[in-house]
Design a protein around this motif. Structure first.
Motif, PDB file in Angstrom:
ATOM      1  N   ALA B 444      49.932  33.289  32.451  1.00  0.00           N
ATOM      2  CA  ALA B 444      48.625  33.922  32.630  1.00  0.00           C
ATOM      3  C   ALA B 444      47.543  33.078  31.967  1.00  0.00           C
ATOM      4  CB  ALA B 444      48.652  35.322  32.024  1.00  0.00           C
ATOM      5  N   LYS B 445      46.506  32.813  32.727  1.00  0.00           N
ATOM      6  CA  LYS B 445      45.425  31.983  32.165  1.00  0.00           C
ATOM      7  C   LYS B 445      44.687  32.749  31.074  1.00  0.00           C
ATOM      8  CE  LYS B 445      44.689  29.515  36.406  1.00  0.00           C
ATOM      9  NZ  LYS B 445      44.184  29.967  37.679  1.00  0.00           N
ATOM     10  N   GLY B 446      44.305  32.026  30.018  1.00  0.00           N
ATOM     11  CA  GLY B 446      43.475  32.626  28.976  1.00  0.00           C
ATOM     12  C   GLY B 446      44.200  33.587  28.061  1.00  0.00           C
ATOM     13  N   HIS B 447      45.544  33.600  28.111  1.00  0.00           N
ATOM     14  CA  HIS B 447      46.291  34.497  27.233  1.00  0.00           C
ATOM     15  C   HIS B 447      47.130  33.702  26.240  1.00  0.00           C
ATOM     16  CE1 HIS B 447      45.376  38.455  28.775  1.00  0.00           C
ATOM     17  NE2 HIS B 447      45.476  37.982  30.002  1.00  0.00           N
ATOM     18  N   PHE B 538      42.774  44.168  27.417  1.00  0.00           N
ATOM     19  CA  PHE B 538      42.833  42.705  27.380  1.00  0.00           C
ATOM     20  C   PHE B 538      41.460  42.050  27.415  1.00  0.00           C
ATOM     21  CE2 PHE B 538      46.980  44.143  28.626  1.00  0.00           C
ATOM     22  CZ  PHE B 538      47.821  43.348  27.879  1.00  0.00           C
ATOM     23  N   GLY B 539      40.431  42.891  27.542  1.00  0.00           N
ATOM     24  CA  GLY B 539      39.070  42.390  27.461  1.00  0.00           C
ATOM     25  C   GLY B 539      38.755  41.348  28.523  1.00  0.00           C
ATOM     26  N   LYS B 540      37.880  40.434  28.158  1.00  0.00           N
ATOM     27  CA  LYS B 540      37.380  39.469  29.146  1.00  0.00           C
ATOM     28  C   LYS B 540      38.439  38.498  29.623  1.00  0.00           C
ATOM     29  CE  LYS B 540      32.549  39.729  27.887  1.00  0.00           C
ATOM     30  NZ  LYS B 540      31.880  39.622  26.597  1.00  0.00           N
ATOM     31  N   SER B 541      39.490  38.322  28.815  1.00  0.00           N
ATOM     32  CA  SER B 541      40.506  37.346  29.213  1.00  0.00           C
ATOM     33  C   SER B 541      41.424  37.884  30.317  1.00  0.00           C
ATOM     34  CB  SER B 541      41.340  36.950  27.997  1.00  0.00           C
ATOM     35  OG  SER B 541      42.047  38.075  27.529  1.00  0.00           O
ATOM     36  N   ALA B 542      41.307  39.162  30.648  1.00  0.00           N
ATOM     37  CA  ALA B 542      42.217  39.766  31.628  1.00  0.00           C
ATOM     38  C   ALA B 542      42.088  39.099  32.985  1.00  0.00           C
ATOM     39  CB  ALA B 542      41.933  41.261  31.757  1.00  0.00           C
ATOM     40  N   GLY B 543      43.254  38.721  33.557  1.00  0.00           N
ATOM     41  CA  GLY B 543      43.225  38.090  34.862  1.00  0.00           C
ATOM     42  C   GLY B 543      43.649  39.034  35.967  1.00  0.00           C
ATOM     43  N   MET B 544      44.057  40.207  35.575  1.00  0.00           N
ATOM     44  CA  MET B 544      44.607  41.142  36.569  1.00  0.00           C
ATOM     45  C   MET B 544      43.475  41.885  37.283  1.00  0.00           C
ATOM     46  SD  MET B 544      47.474  43.972  35.734  1.00  0.00           S
ATOM     47  CE  MET B 544      47.273  45.649  36.283  1.00  0.00           C
ATOM     48  N   PRO B 545      43.589  42.029  38.610  1.00  0.00           N
ATOM     49  CA  PRO B 545      42.547  42.768  39.345  1.00  0.00           C
ATOM     50  C   PRO B 545      42.449  44.205  38.845  1.00  0.00           C
ATOM     51  CG  PRO B 545      44.100  41.724  40.859  1.00  0.00           C
ATOM     52  CD  PRO B 545      44.678  41.596  39.490  1.00  0.00           C
ATOM     53  N   LYS B 546      41.276  44.794  39.039  1.00  0.00           N
ATOM     54  CA  LYS B 546      41.099  46.204  38.661  1.00  0.00           C
ATOM     55  C   LYS B 546      41.580  47.068  39.817  1.00  0.00           C
ATOM     56  CE  LYS B 546      37.229  45.033  35.787  1.00  0.00           C
ATOM     57  NZ  LYS B 546      35.780  45.021  35.566  1.00  0.00           N
ATOM     58  N   PHE B 547      42.769  47.655  39.662  1.00  0.00           N
ATOM     59  CA  PHE B 547      43.340  48.414  40.784  1.00  0.00           C
ATOM     60  C   PHE B 547      42.770  49.819  40.889  1.00  0.00           C
ATOM     61  CE2 PHE B 547      46.504  45.059  40.374  1.00  0.00           C
ATOM     62  CZ  PHE B 547      46.629  44.686  41.707  1.00  0.00           C
ATOM     63  N   GLY B 548      41.976  50.201  39.876  1.00  0.00           N
ATOM     64  CA  GLY B 548      41.351  51.531  39.908  1.00  0.00           C
ATOM     65  C   GLY B 548      40.537  51.732  41.170  1.00  0.00           C
TER      66      GLY B 548
END
Lengths: 184, 572
Positions: B444-447, B538-548
């Motif tokens: 994962a990028k940025g983690h 995970f704040g700004k570093s999160a790479g996962m789409p917002k599935f909400g």
């Protein structure tokens, strides 16, 4: 029941004919009971479909498209798909019918494609700006009114709903060939 | 009433007919031991009626059989009762057939001139077993499918049996044609054959009458009675006892068991129904080339003995004493069958693997029948498991998550943490040791901010304590924790290791790393799915789409259920 007294002298002094009668009644009673063991439940079993929906589904509002698909004065033909139950089967997204959907001055309208005359699938005549039935030449305005041909009433409108950017309608079938619109 | 009877009698001769039936003479009088034949007729007719009733809902095709059986059994009013009666009725027929056979053998009722009664009776006994065998397959459930496989397998193994097997099952493998053939045999061919044989059997019986006790002729005459009402009353009472037993059995077992739909690819613990267990047991003793002894020679010898019985019986009288050797043969046969049956039952009761398999089969059956309530897809009985929310959730996972995450049994990408053995204590340990491993955030990028903790920096002992603390933060869903270890871990987390520089543990507070309050709980997972970039996650570093915004609430809930279900039951 004639020579019973010779063979089985009534030890308790009972009349043999009377004893045979009691036995016969016993046979009848027990026999009826035996028949009822299966017969009673059998009636409930066989008549189950009378008070249960054995075939169901597709009676609520069913989504037919996004709001932006339907423009003013431009009818769009949509297929109505629903999940159905047929006794033990569950059938996913089968076609239960079709409808013409359009906006009329911003108001969403939907008409069943089933011609009220004899049930052919009503088509559109884009040039004439009309609905036309290919079978007996009934013609209808985009407002659904009869404009010619043998149809006894206007096109059957369907209840339509617009929520959250989706258009849904309640698909129903109506009696054909009569002036009044009756759900069947 | 009388006028109607007169009218009918004049045309149909009903009075003569009735007296033919009712006035049959019974030398020596009515007896309880004559009831078995009548009880069998009753059972057979009841089976016919029940079978017709079941056929109003049953559909004999490989895709419909199980689902329609589950429907008639679990949905339709009294379906379980009628199917249960039919099921136990077949066992009852086997039992009463054996009793009838034994009473006939002991009384010597097979002797001249009743040889044909005996032979037609034996043939009907065979038909009763054929009914049981063909009926067993019809629900197309695991037990019926595999038990019948054993039977047709045996058929195929005897010399010349293979073409017969192919003919019977309508091809090389079980399928639609197997069911239609078994159905036709069970509901048309066998009943017609049984009715025909029964007609002959009864006609012969009426010709020769009962086999009375050995008494002087005058005594028999003196005690003679007619069929109606004395014997018929006894018969009807015996039927009532039979019926009561059947109803009792049916109610106490809540009808017949229905196992999960037949799955040709599974390995089910196959056992025949109890009345075939002796053959099954016999097969265990004769392996390989000797198998023919169990499948052909021994059963053939037994059948030959039974058929020959009336012709080899040369005893001067019907007294059992005079026929001891022959009755000994019958006793040996029945004793052998009983012993083999008992052995099979005892062996199975001690066989832990079999018992475990049976338990799993019951659990699967219960699940399948629950899922069938929503209707079964037309693809067939086995498709009932498509109704399982987990199956739907897996499909969602495949579609939306598998590009980056991996699930047990569903290999996916390595761009995000794996869900294999997710949240087990080993999983936590490995994560802390090296969060940059591809199993965790390596892809994962940025983690990559979290430093590895090699054993030199963090001993196994201290790591175990920290892990225990993290598990305790999950809450009740994490399972039981060691309180002392948790306390040690909490201190390490806050003081020595200073994990709290990046990870908050108070709900809602945010820092550089995700807040660990409730980490791994279902609610936490759902929040991550909805928006992993929340400041306390995970704040700004999160790479996962917002599935909400991409998935519906029920879909998100289903995914959260699926993921939390990956947590091992006893997280180690």
């Amino acid at each position: 029941m004639n020579d019973g007294d010779e063979k089985q002298p009534g030890r308790d002094g009972a009349d043999p004919a009377r004893r045979d009668l009691l036995k016969t009644l016993g046979i009848g009673g027990v026999g009826a009971g035996l028949a009822a063991v299966v017969g009673g439940p059998a009636v409930l079993f066989v008549t189950y479909p009378l008070d249960h929906d054995t075939v169901s589904g597709g009676d609520g509002f069913l989504p037919v498209g996004r709001s932006d698909q339907f423009a003013d004065g431009v009818p769009v033909k949509v297929d109505v798909l629903a999940d159905r139950r047929d006794a033990w089967n569950r059938v996913v997204q089968v076609k239960v019918g079709s409808a013409w959907v359009l906006r009329d001055g911003g108001v969403l309208r939907a008409y069943s494609t089933v011609c009220p005359h004899l049930g052919c699938a009503v088509d559109i005549d884009d040039e004439a700006h009309k609905f036309k039935c290919p079978c007996h030449r009934s013609a209808f305005t985009f407002a659904g009114a009869v404009e010619g041909g043998p149809s006894p009433r206007g096109m059957d409108s369907l209840e339509v709903q617009e929520t959250g950017g989706l258009v849904a309608l309640r698909y129903q079938r109506f009696r054909q060939g009569v002036a009044a619109k009756e759900v069947i | 009433m009388k006028a109607l009877l007169d009218w009918l009698d004049e045309r149909a001769g009903i009075r003569h007919l009735w007296s033919e039936l009712a006035d049959e003479r019974i030398p020596g009088g009515a007896r309880v031991r004559y009831v078995f034949g009548s009880v069998l007729v009753f059972l057979f007719l009841q089976q016919v009626v029940l079978g017709i009733l079941l056929a109003t809902y049953y559909s004999p095709s490989a895709t419909d059989a199980w689902a329609s059986t589950a429907y008639l059994n679990d949905r339709v009013t009294m379906g379980w009762f009628l199917r249960g009666l039919h099921h136990h009725g077949s066992s009852a027929m086997v039992v009463v057939t054996v009793l009838h056979f034994l009473q006939t053998a002991i009384a010597g009722a097979y002797r001249r001139p009743r040889e044909l009664n005996w032979l037609s009776g034996l043939a009907m006994g065979g038909l009763v077993l054929a009914f049981a065998l063909t009926g067993y397959l019809l629900p197309w459930d695991q037990k019926g499918y595999w038990a019948t496989q054993v039977a047709t397998g045996i058929m195929g193994s005897v010399p010349g049996g293979e073409p017969l097997r192919l003919l019977l099952q309508g091809g090389k493998e079980y399928g639609n044609l197997t069911l239609t053939r078994f159905y036709v045999l069970h509901v048309f061919v066998l009943p017609l054959a049984l009715f025909a044989l029964l007609g002959g059997h009864l006609a012969l019986f009426r010709r020769h009458g009962v086999t009375p006790p050995e008494l002087p002729k005058e005594e028999l005459e003196r005690r003679a009675d007619r069929f109606f009402p004395s014997q018929l009353l006894l018969d009807v009472l015996a039927m009532a006892v039979m019926s009561a037993v059947l109803v009792g059995l049916t109610v106490s077992t809540h009808g017949a068991e229905l196992y999960a739909p037949a799955q040709p690819a599974s390995s089910f613990v196959a056992r025949p129904e109890w009345y075939f267990l002796f053959l099954f047991q016999l097969l265990k003793f004769f392996d390989g080339p000797l198998q023919i002894i169990a499948t052909v020679i021994l059963p053939g010898a037994a059948a030959t003995f039974l058929v020959a019985l009336p012709f080899v019986d040369r005893a001067p009288t019907r007294s059992p004493r005079a026929r001891l050797p022959l009755l000994g043969g019958v006793a040996l046969l029945m004793g052998g069958v009983a012993t083999l049956t008992a052995m099979a039952l005892v062996e199975d009761s001690k066989n832990e693997k079999y018992q475990a398999g049976l338990e799993a089969a019951h659990a699967e059956a219960t699940r399948a029948r629950e899922l069938a309530a929503a209707g079964v897809l037309p693809a067939g009985g086995d498709a009932v498991f498509e109704n399982d929310p987990q199956v739907a959730a897996r499909r969602l996972f495949q579609e939306h998550c598998a590009t980056c995450h991996t699930l047990q049994g569903a290999p996916g990408g390595a761009e995000a943490p794996t869900f294999v053995a997710w949240r087990s204590r080993a999983w936590y340990r490995d994560l802390i040791r090296n969060a940059r491993d591809p199993r965790f955030f390596g892809g994962a990028k940025g983690h990559d901010t979290m430093e590895p903790y090699p054993p030199e920096e963090l001993s196994d002992e201290r790591l175990t304590a920290v892990v225990e603390y993290l598990v305790s933060l999950t809450g009740a869903e994490g399972g039981t924790v060691d309180a002392a270890l948790v306390e040690t871990g909490r201190k390490l987390f806050a003081d020595d290791l200073e994990c709290n520089n990046c990870h908050e543990v108070k709900p809602g507070e945010s820092a550089d790393g995700p807040n660990l309050a409730g980490n791994g709980s279902r609610a936490w997972v759902e929040r991550v799915i909805r928006d992993s970039a929340a400041p306390d996650l995970f704040g700004k570093s999160a790479g996962m789409p917002k599935f909400g915004k991409k998935l519906s609430d029920p879909d998100i809930a289903a995914l959260a259920d699926l993921i939390t279900a990956q947590r091992p039951a006893a997280a180690k």
